[in-house]
Every structure is written in structure tokens, then in C-alpha cells.
Scaffold this active site. Structure first.
Site, short mmCIF file in Angstrom:
data_model
loop_
_atom_site.label_atom_id
_atom_site.label_comp_id
_atom_site.label_asym_id
_atom_site.label_seq_id
_atom_site.Cartn_x
_atom_site.Cartn_y
_atom_site.Cartn_z
N VAL A 8 6.28 -15.90 27.88
CA VAL A 8 4.92 -16.31 27.56
C VAL A 8 4.75 -16.55 26.06
CG1 VAL A 8 2.52 -15.54 27.53
CG2 VAL A 8 3.89 -15.23 29.59
N THR A 62 -0.72 -9.60 30.35
CA THR A 62 -1.65 -9.28 31.43
C THR A 62 -1.78 -7.77 31.52
OG1 THR A 62 -0.82 -11.15 32.59
CG2 THR A 62 -2.12 -9.61 33.85
N PHE A 88 -2.24 -18.56 31.75
CA PHE A 88 -2.15 -18.99 33.14
C PHE A 88 -0.97 -19.92 33.39
CE2 PHE A 88 -6.69 -17.92 32.60
CZ PHE A 88 -6.83 -17.02 33.63
N ALA A 131 2.53 -21.39 34.45
CA ALA A 131 3.53 -21.01 35.45
C ALA A 131 4.90 -21.39 34.90
CB ALA A 131 3.26 -21.73 36.77
N LEU A 180 -5.96 -11.07 36.61
CA LEU A 180 -5.43 -10.36 37.77
C LEU A 180 -5.92 -11.02 39.06
CD1 LEU A 180 -5.83 -6.56 36.85
CD2 LEU A 180 -3.84 -8.02 36.61
N CYS A 211 4.79 -11.94 37.64
CA CYS A 211 3.34 -11.66 37.63
C CYS A 211 2.74 -11.24 38.96
CB CYS A 211 2.59 -12.89 37.12
SG CYS A 211 2.80 -13.13 35.36
N LYS A 232 3.31 -7.57 40.32
CA LYS A 232 2.84 -6.63 39.29
C LYS A 232 1.32 -6.66 39.18
CE LYS A 232 3.58 -8.11 34.98
NZ LYS A 232 2.54 -8.24 33.98
N PHE A 281 13.49 -17.28 40.86
CA PHE A 281 12.34 -17.08 41.75
C PHE A 281 11.64 -18.39 42.09
CE2 PHE A 281 8.24 -17.39 39.48
CZ PHE A 281 8.66 -17.50 38.16
C1 UDX Z 1 4.71 -10.74 29.18
C2 UDX Z 1 4.02 -9.69 30.06
O1 UDX Z 1 4.99 -8.97 30.79
C3 UDX Z 1 3.06 -10.31 31.03
O2 UDX Z 1 2.29 -9.30 31.61
C4 UDX Z 1 2.14 -11.25 30.36
O3 UDX Z 1 1.39 -11.94 31.31
C5 UDX Z 1 2.85 -12.17 29.44
O4 UDX Z 1 3.74 -11.49 28.58
P1 UDX Z 1 6.83 -12.27 29.48
O5 UDX Z 1 6.60 -13.02 28.22
O6 UDX Z 1 7.30 -13.04 30.66
O7 UDX Z 1 5.51 -11.56 29.99
O8 UDX Z 1 7.73 -10.98 29.20
P2 UDX Z 1 9.16 -10.90 28.54
O9 UDX Z 1 9.85 -12.19 28.69
O10 UDX Z 1 9.76 -9.64 29.02
O11 UDX Z 1 8.81 -10.74 27.00
C6 UDX Z 1 8.30 -9.61 26.39
C7 UDX Z 1 8.87 -9.52 24.98
O12 UDX Z 1 8.22 -8.50 24.27
C8 UDX Z 1 10.37 -9.22 24.91
O13 UDX Z 1 11.04 -10.20 24.18
C9 UDX Z 1 10.43 -7.86 24.22
O14 UDX Z 1 11.56 -7.71 23.40
C10 UDX Z 1 9.16 -7.88 23.43
N1 UDX Z 1 8.67 -6.56 23.04
C11 UDX Z 1 8.73 -5.53 23.88
C12 UDX Z 1 8.14 -6.39 21.77
O15 UDX Z 1 8.06 -7.33 21.01
N2 UDX Z 1 7.69 -5.16 21.39
C13 UDX Z 1 7.76 -4.10 22.21
O16 UDX Z 1 7.34 -2.99 21.84
C14 UDX Z 1 8.31 -4.28 23.49
C1 UDX Z 2 2.14 -17.43 38.21
C2 UDX Z 2 0.79 -18.17 38.11
O1 UDX Z 2 0.88 -19.41 38.79
C3 UDX Z 2 0.43 -18.38 36.67
O2 UDX Z 2 -0.84 -19.00 36.58
C4 UDX Z 2 0.40 -17.03 36.01
O3 UDX Z 2 0.05 -17.14 34.67
C5 UDX Z 2 1.73 -16.35 36.13
O4 UDX Z 2 2.07 -16.22 37.50
P1 UDX Z 2 4.70 -18.10 38.00
O5 UDX Z 2 4.97 -16.71 38.49
O6 UDX Z 2 5.43 -18.59 36.79
O7 UDX Z 2 3.15 -18.26 37.68
O8 UDX Z 2 5.04 -19.13 39.17
P2 UDX Z 2 4.27 -19.76 40.42
O9 UDX Z 2 4.47 -21.21 40.37
O10 UDX Z 2 2.90 -19.27 40.54
O11 UDX Z 2 5.16 -19.24 41.64
C6 UDX Z 2 5.21 -17.87 42.00
C7 UDX Z 2 6.03 -17.69 43.25
O12 UDX Z 2 5.35 -18.19 44.39
C8 UDX Z 2 7.40 -18.41 43.21
O13 UDX Z 2 8.38 -17.57 43.75
C9 UDX Z 2 7.14 -19.62 44.08
O14 UDX Z 2 8.32 -20.11 44.64
C10 UDX Z 2 6.21 -19.06 45.13
N1 UDX Z 2 5.39 -20.07 45.82
C11 UDX Z 2 4.52 -20.84 45.11
C12 UDX Z 2 5.48 -20.21 47.19
O15 UDX Z 2 6.26 -19.52 47.85
N2 UDX Z 2 4.68 -21.14 47.82
C13 UDX Z 2 3.79 -21.90 47.15
O16 UDX Z 2 3.10 -22.70 47.78
C14 UDX Z 2 3.71 -21.76 45.75
#
Ligand code: UDX
Ligand code: UDX
Length: 463
Positions: free
Chosen positions: A11, A127, A157, A159, A216, A271, A274, A333
Site C-alpha cells: 500500500v 486498515t 481502497f 486492489a 472495514l 485484507c 483480516k 491470491f
Molecule cells: C498494510 C496493512 O497491513 C493494511 O492493513 C493496510 O490496509 C495497508 O497497509 P501492506 O502495505 O500490504 O498493508 O503491508 P506490507 O506489505 O506488509 O507492508 C508493511 C510495511 O511496514 C513493511 O514493509 C514493514 O517493513 C513496514 N513496517 C512494519 C514499518 O515500517 N514499521 C514497523 O514498525 C513495522
Molecule cells: C481488496 C479490495 O478490493 C480493496 O478495495 C481493498 O483496499 C483491499 O482489499 P485486494 O485484496 O487487493 O483488494 O483484491 P480484490 O480484487 O478485492 O480480490 C480479493 C480476492 O477476491 C481475490 O482472491 C480474488 O481472486 C477474489 N475474488 C474477487 C473472487 O473470488 N471473485 C470475485 O468476483 C472478485
């Protein structure tokens, strides 16, 4: 103007890259304590695979986009600090398995309080449960010398796989702030950044709690649609209805709409699960056990769908897969990402291995060590193999199972692959992307999701 982001993940990285690309006059620093990650962001091999991301990073990196491990320096110079650290589900203690683990968010807040000298706007991107902003505000005020903080909620938001498109033209941007003069001013400052490329009417401003909760709830509603259609997929398989036809027919109703009605082997990603568990936990906390159970059932159906898929493979392969090679096409995924968090492929591989199958996985973007770690943890099992191509995975396999909808799986030479498989050769399409009629013509036994494996014409065929 200078901004920074704590957390260089799926993100934080893409979001900041987009802001830097759209606002060349703003200096954007993404800071993360993980030195390997930062080195990757500074290299040609980014740690996150997203179509179009590399181009944007390359354009802005070194100009006004910087990746650094120096959190303190980034915090000190930034006016606006985005917090995008991980918020995994708690593994132990109160709320284990459901509540969000906020230790990284809290440590980010403590760090900001310790380091910040002037006024700062803190933006929650991660989140988090409703009311987290309150905790952040308390920590900031209790620990800082300067004390001028505004906390905003600005949930993401996007994906994965379409992050760049989603960031370029989002359906909406949501910003929540405190309903005070200072809060409103902070909201306006953040609005003015997004307004550089997003129409003003798509930027919604709300109070803090509405913004936190909306994230959420959006994910819970999206996941609920998938679980709903997945329950219907089982009914379709049993009756001869076709889940794609049913999805199309109901999706034409403008009140229902066409999106997120694709039956699958189960949803994954960092997401959905969780956030729903988090929502359910919140409901429980606020004395609403029925509401909690309602949302939790969305996750339960998803687990059921993954296990049902693996069970169908075993059942159709004459109730035993022991010693049989099974090719798994796709591990991420969803397509166009290398992210495997909560992917349905984990449960499917584990179930097949437990049945004694030889499981051979191929995914175009996921690394072998991630596949091994996800399926086995630190255990060793020689029955799990990773192949370098779909054809290699399928050679000698009794069955092929498609778990991710990668485009390349639609056009591999199935006729040649068929020749190299023991007969009868099976295909289980967990994403309904393959040309089923053609595959049947080649000789495959084809089992899509939510469609009968053969045409059921009469009532007696069903029974
Ligand atoms: C994260 C959150 O998990 C999710 O709930 C939110 O919606 C978007 O941000 P994501 O970016 O996918 O999602 O997580 P991840 O790819 O695991 O990145 C988190 C980063 O934070 C990692 O690079 C980690 O090293 C870093 N981090 C962790 C810090 O910078 N400081 C910390 O104390 C712990
Ligand atoms: C999701 C939300 O879409 C995004 O807005 C939020 O910020 C983070 O969580 P993401 O998890 O990256 O995004 O992917 P998404 O495209 O939502 O797919 C989630 C899962 O649902 C995937 O495993 C996908 O394959 C599955 N999916 C999606 C289905 O099985 N059927 C569908 O019709 C759509």
C-alpha cells in the site's frame, strides 16, 4: 512541501509513488526499517509487482520520490506523515485470531511523538479498528514535546494487481478528521493533494470514525458477495445450473450490479479475512454477538469453499490422490500480483499433501521460497515441488488445478499437455477461465467451479 510514509509495503509504496508522480513539487519519502525492502525499492527489481508501477517509480525516484531506512529524518522534515505499516491479525492474547495487532501502528505513533519537532498531520493509511485514531492521538499527546498533531483517517481502497489504475482514477477518496477547526484545516490540506488529479466530488470527507469503519465495511461487503456466489456455486454443480449464467443474470439487476460475482476457489489477499475478523471482533466488543456471527460466517464459507475444492479433486480422482501428481497452476491470491497472503492455494496444497499427493506448483510471479514457506512453514515435505512452467508442472500429472486466473493459463497448449498425462486426465478450473468445451474435445475431464462436470438434462441425471 514534504511528506513521508512509514511502511514501504503493497500500500505505502504504490500510493506514495502515485502522489510523487502527480505532484513533482512535493518531496515524498517512503521510510521502512526493513533495509532489504528499501534496497529493492531503490533497485530495478521492486519488492512489489504491480502492472505500471515500475514506470511510475522510475519517473519520480531520485527527483521527488525517495526510499529510506532513516525513519527519524523522514518524520522530522515531513509536514504530513502517512502510516502504512502492517496490521496483521493478532496471534496471541486477547482477541487472538480476530483482533488486529496494532503494535506497529503504536510504535510508529511513539516514534513520531519522540522525533517530531513542529506541527504534524498524521494520516492513518493502514486498515485499523474503529477508534484507533483516538489511541494514536493519546499516545502523541502524552509523549511529545511540541504537541501539535492532527490525526486523519484516509483508508486505501486500491486492489492489488490494479493498484495503479485504482490510484489514478479511484471511485472515491475518503478522508476522515476531527470535527474541530484544526481537524478541518488538516483535512483540507490532504484534500488539496488528491485534488491535483482526482475530481473534487470524488473526495469524500467524514468524521474519523466513519472513515475508519467504512474501510472495514467496504471489504466485508465485497467479500460477502464472493462468499454468497460461492455458496451458490455448490448448488449449481449439484443441479446443472451454471454459476456464470446465474451471476450474469442477477448482475444485470442494477440494484445488484455485475461486479464481484465471480465464483472462485475462495477469496484471498491481505485484507478481506483480516478486516472481517476485525469487524466481527469489534461487534463482539460492543456487545453485538449476533452481528459478529453474521460477518464471521462470510469467512467460514470461504474456508469451506477452499476445502470443498480440494475435496472435489480427491473425490473425482477415485477417492484417492496418494502418490498421484497434481499440477497447481497459479499460487498468488489473484492475477497480476506476487502477493500470496491468505491465498486459497495454501489450503488446497495443504489438503492435497495431507492426502499424500505429489503437488507441483507453477506461478509466473511467485518465488519458490514463498510457496514453500506459505504451505509448509519450516517443515520439509518432498511431495511439494515447484515447476518453472505450466507444461513442466503438468507433465505426468493426473490432474491440473487452476487456482489463479493468470492470462497465460488460457492459452497454453493443452492438447500437447494432455499427451503427457496419465488417463483419464482431469482439469479442475478454480477460476472458470479455461475453454471448457475445447478441453473436453481434447479428452480432458473438466470440473469448473459452479458448473456440472457433464450436461445434466433430466432429473434422473441429477440424482
Ligand atoms: C498494510 C496493512 O497491513 C493494511 O492493513 C493496510 O490496509 C495497508 O497497509 P501492506 O502495505 O500490504 O498493508 O503491508 P506490507 O506489505 O506488509 O507492508 C508493511 C510495511 O511496514 C513493511 O514493509 C514493514 O517493513 C513496514 N513496517 C512494519 C514499518 O515500517 N514499521 C514497523 O514498525 C513495522
Ligand atoms: C481488496 C479490495 O478490493 C480493496 O478495495 C481493498 O483496499 C483491499 O482489499 P485486494 O485484496 O487487493 O483488494 O483484491 P480484490 O480484487 O478485492 O480480490 C480479493 C480476492 O477476491 C481475490 O482472491 C480474488 O481472486 C477474489 N475474488 C474477487 C473472487 O473470488 N471473485 C470475485 O468476483 C472478485
Amino acid at each position: 512541501m514534504k511528506i513521508c510514509c512509514l511502511g514501504a509495503g503493497y500500500v505505502g509504496g504504490p500510493t506514495m509513488a502515485m502522489i510523487a508522480a502527480k505532484c513533482p513539487d512535493i518531496k515524498v519519502t517512503v521510510a521502512d526499517p526493513n533495509a532489504t525492502r528499501i534496497a529493492e525499492w531503490n533497485s530495478e527489481e521492486l519488492p512489489v509487482y504491480e502492472p505500471g508501477l515500475y514506470e511510475i517509480v522510475r519517473e519520480a525516484r531520485g527527483r521527488n520520490l525517495f526510499f529510506s531506512t532513516d525513519l527519524d529524518a523522514a518524520i522530522r522534515e515531513a509536514e504530513i506523515i502517512f502510516v502504512s505499516v502492517g496490521t496483521p491479525t493478532k496471534k496471541q492474547g486477547i482477541g487472538a485470531g480476530r483482533a488486529a495487532d496494532l503494535r506497529y501502528v503504536e510504535s510508529a505513533a511513539r516514534r513520531i511523538a519522540a522525533v517530531a519537532e513542529g506541527p504534524k498531520i498524521i494520516v492513518e493509511k493502514s486498515t485499523i479498528p474503529v477508534k484507533t485514531a483516538e489511541a494514536i492521538i493519546t499516545i502523541l499527546h502524552a509523549n511529545s514535546k511540541s504537541g501539535q498533531f492532527q490525526v486523519l483517517s484516509n483508508p486505501e481502497f486500491l486492489a492489488e494487481g490494479t493498484a495503479i489504475e485504482d490510484l489514478l482514477a479511484p471511485d472515491r477518496v475518503l478522508i476522515g478528521g476531527e470535527e474541530t477547526d484544526g481537524g478541518k484545516e488538516a483535512v483540507e490540506r490532504l484534500v488539496s493533494i488528491y485534488a491535483r488529479w482526482i475530481p473534487r466530488e470524488r473526495i469524500l470527507t467524514t468524521n474519523l470514525w466513519s472513515s475508519e469503519l467504512s474501510k472495514l465495511v467496504a471489504n466485508a461487503f465485497l467479500a460477502q458477495r464472493i462468499s454468497s456466489i460461492n455458496t451458490i456455486s455448490a448448488l449449481c454443480e449439484a443441479t446443472g445450473a451454471d454459476v456464470d449464467e446465474v451471476g450474469n443474470a442477477i448482475g444485470k439487476d442494477s440494484r445488484i450490479g455485475p461486479k464481484f460475482l465471480k465464483a472462485s476457489v475462495g477469496f484471498g489477499g491481505s485484507c478481506f479475512q483480516k478486516d472481517i475478523l476485525n469487524l466481527a471482533y469489534l461487534c463482539q466488543h460492543f456487545g453485538l454477538p449476533e452481528v459478529s456471527a453474521y460477518w464471521e460466517s462470510v469467512v467460514k464459507i470461504n474456508d469451506w469453499q477452499k476445502r470443498r475444492f480440494a475435496g472435489r479433486i480427491v473425490q473425482e480422482l477415485f477417492n484417492t490422490v496418494t502418490g498421484k501428481r497434481i499440477a497447481i497452476l497459479g499460487f498468488a491470491f489473484k492475477k497480476d500480483t506476487n502477493d500470496t497472503r491468505e491465498t486459497a492455494a495454501i489450503a488446497v496444497c495443504q489438503d492435497l499433501l495431507a492426502e499424500g499427493a505429489e503437488v507441483v506448483v507453477y506461478d509466473p510471479k511467485v518465488r519458490e521460497i514463498d510457496i514453500r514457506q506459505d504451505v509448509l512453514g519450516n517443515a520439509v515435505n518432498d511431495n511439494l515441488k515447484v515447476a518453472g512452467s505450466a507444461a513442466e508442472a503438468a507433465a505426468g500429472a493426473h490432474a491440473i488445478a487452476v487456482l489463479t486466473e493468470w492470462d497465460e493459463f488460457k492459452s497454453i497448449p493443452y492438447a500437447e499437455i494432455y499427451e503427457n498425462m496419465p488417463k483419464p486426465a482431469f482439469i479442475f478450473d478454480g477460476r472458470n477461465i479455461l475453454p471448457h468445451a475445447e478441453l473436453r474435445k481434447i479428452g480432458f475431464r473438466v470440473y469448473p467451479i459452479g458448473k456440472a462436470s457433464r450436461i445434466l438434462r433430466r432429473r434422473s441425471d441429477v440424482e
